[in-house]
Design a protein around this motif. Structure first.
Motif, PDB file in Angstrom:
ATOM      1  N   MET A 162       0.805  -1.226   0.000  1.00  0.00           N
ATOM      2  CA  MET A 162       0.000   0.000   0.000  1.00  0.00           C
ATOM      3  C   MET A 162       0.838   1.277   0.000  1.00  0.00           C
ATOM      4  SD  MET A 162      -2.960  -0.900  -0.629  1.00  0.00           S
ATOM      5  CE  MET A 162      -3.844   0.635  -0.456  1.00  0.00           C
ATOM      6  N   ILE A 192       2.385   2.148  -3.682  1.00  0.00           N
ATOM      7  CA  ILE A 192       1.592   2.549  -4.845  1.00  0.00           C
ATOM      8  C   ILE A 192       0.801   3.818  -4.551  1.00  0.00           C
ATOM      9  CG2 ILE A 192       1.400   0.193  -5.724  1.00  0.00           C
ATOM     10  CD1 ILE A 192      -1.490   0.178  -4.693  1.00  0.00           C
ATOM     11  N   THR A 193       0.442   4.513  -5.604  1.00  0.00           N
ATOM     12  CA  THR A 193      -0.360   5.730  -5.506  1.00  0.00           C
ATOM     13  C   THR A 193      -1.503   5.621  -6.500  1.00  0.00           C
ATOM     14  OG1 THR A 193       1.605   7.026  -4.938  1.00  0.00           O
ATOM     15  CG2 THR A 193      -0.309   8.243  -5.739  1.00  0.00           C
ATOM     16  N   LEU A 194      -2.697   5.938  -6.037  1.00  0.00           N
ATOM     17  CA  LEU A 194      -3.849   5.981  -6.929  1.00  0.00           C
ATOM     18  C   LEU A 194      -3.913   7.368  -7.552  1.00  0.00           C
ATOM     19  CD1 LEU A 194      -6.523   4.216  -4.689  1.00  0.00           C
ATOM     20  CD2 LEU A 194      -5.123   3.201  -6.479  1.00  0.00           C
ATOM     21  N   TRP A 203      -3.889   4.959 -13.692  1.00  0.00           N
ATOM     22  CA  TRP A 203      -4.753   4.857 -12.506  1.00  0.00           C
ATOM     23  C   TRP A 203      -3.949   4.531 -11.263  1.00  0.00           C
ATOM     24  CZ3 TRP A 203      -8.937   1.329 -15.118  1.00  0.00           C
ATOM     25  CH2 TRP A 203      -9.696   2.111 -15.987  1.00  0.00           C
ATOM     26  N   VAL A 204      -2.914   3.706 -11.443  1.00  0.00           N
ATOM     27  CA  VAL A 204      -2.069   3.304 -10.322  1.00  0.00           C
ATOM     28  C   VAL A 204      -0.612   3.462 -10.749  1.00  0.00           C
ATOM     29  CG1 VAL A 204      -1.434   1.426  -8.756  1.00  0.00           C
ATOM     30  CG2 VAL A 204      -3.801   1.623  -9.547  1.00  0.00           C
ATOM     31  N   HIS A 214       3.680   3.649  -9.136  1.00  0.00           N
ATOM     32  CA  HIS A 214       4.548   3.320  -8.005  1.00  0.00           C
ATOM     33  C   HIS A 214       5.886   4.027  -8.170  1.00  0.00           C
ATOM     34  CE1 HIS A 214       7.461   0.434  -9.855  1.00  0.00           C
ATOM     35  NE2 HIS A 214       6.509   0.385 -10.770  1.00  0.00           N
ATOM     36  N   THR A 251       0.181  13.898  -9.365  1.00  0.00           N
ATOM     37  CA  THR A 251       1.052  13.212 -10.321  1.00  0.00           C
ATOM     38  C   THR A 251       0.929  13.905 -11.661  1.00  0.00           C
ATOM     39  OG1 THR A 251       0.738  11.122  -9.138  1.00  0.00           O
ATOM     40  CG2 THR A 251       1.576  10.991 -11.388  1.00  0.00           C
ATOM     41  N   LYS A 278       4.005   3.806 -14.261  1.00  0.00           N
ATOM     42  CA  LYS A 278       2.613   3.370 -14.384  1.00  0.00           C
ATOM     43  C   LYS A 278       2.505   1.862 -14.135  1.00  0.00           C
ATOM     44  CE  LYS A 278      -1.061   3.143 -17.870  1.00  0.00           C
ATOM     45  NZ  LYS A 278      -1.463   3.568 -19.202  1.00  0.00           N
TER      46      LYS A 278
END
Length: 198
Positions: free
Chosen positions: A59, A62-64, A73-74, A76, A105, A196
């Motif tokens: 968790m 990663i970044t949403l 969408w996700v 890291h 982002t 990505k």
């Protein structure tokens, strides 16, 4: 007061004491008072603990991404030098972004030493001026005079023909993106290179 504390403590103890029996029932024992099945419990631990540990580790990695201006969408973290077109993440403190700093982002569009040019012209709709931003002769985006909410926007005006050392112009090609077109280049030390995932 002491009696209430004792009763609450006694109740918690009974709940904790019955927890293995309740777990055994949930895992296949015939009922309360029947012997628990430790094999079932260890099987559950074998499934749940690795999943929990993986989630605990993954968790923060990663970044949403919650914006339509980025084609991801996700993402890291991905260590390494930032190059043209890389995704970068940073903490934005800006009144337009809200009262608290937000993690955003963007793409690294124009790097230190690159030639930056902005051409202003009167807005075709409404009042004010637009600013078209070019990096090494390529159009990066156009700053609008008004946000979708109708709030007036002030765009960034370069002070020199090159992006300064230690700074990067970040943004996207989305017409409504809020990026360096409005707040200027961002210091490299504030940026984290991202990749990505989805």
């Amino acid at each position: 007061m002491l009696l209430l504390t004792w009763r609450a403590g006694n109740r918690v103890w009974r709940e904790l004491k019955d927890l293995p029996l309740r777990a055994a029932v949930a895992l296949g024992a015939a009922g309360l008072g029947q012997p628990p099945r430790p094999v079932q419990l260890f099987k559950a631990y074998g499934i749940v603990l690795p999943i929990g540990l993986f989630a605990w580790w993954a968790m923060p990695q990663i970044t949403l991404v919650m914006t339509p201006s980025i084609d991801a969408w996700v993402v890291h973290r991905s260590p390494g030098p930032i190059r043209h077109g890389d995704l970068v993440s940073f903490l934005l403190s800006d009144p337009l972004a809200g009262p608290k700093p937000v993690n955003v982002t963007k793409y690294a569009l124009c790097l230190p030493g690159d030639r930056i040019m902005m051409i202003e012209k009167a807005a075709s709709v409404g009042r004010g001026w637009t600013g078209s931003y070019y990096c090494n002769g390529r159009l990066m985006g156009v700053a609008k005079p008004l946000a979708r909410s109708g709030k007036a926007l002030d765009h960034w005006r370069p002070e020199s023909p090159h992006i300064p050392d230690g700074m990067i112009f970040v943004g996207s090609r989305h017409p409504d993106g809020y990026d360096s077109r409005y707040y200027g280049p961002v210091a490299v030390e504030r940026l984290t290179r991202m990749e990505k995932l989805l």
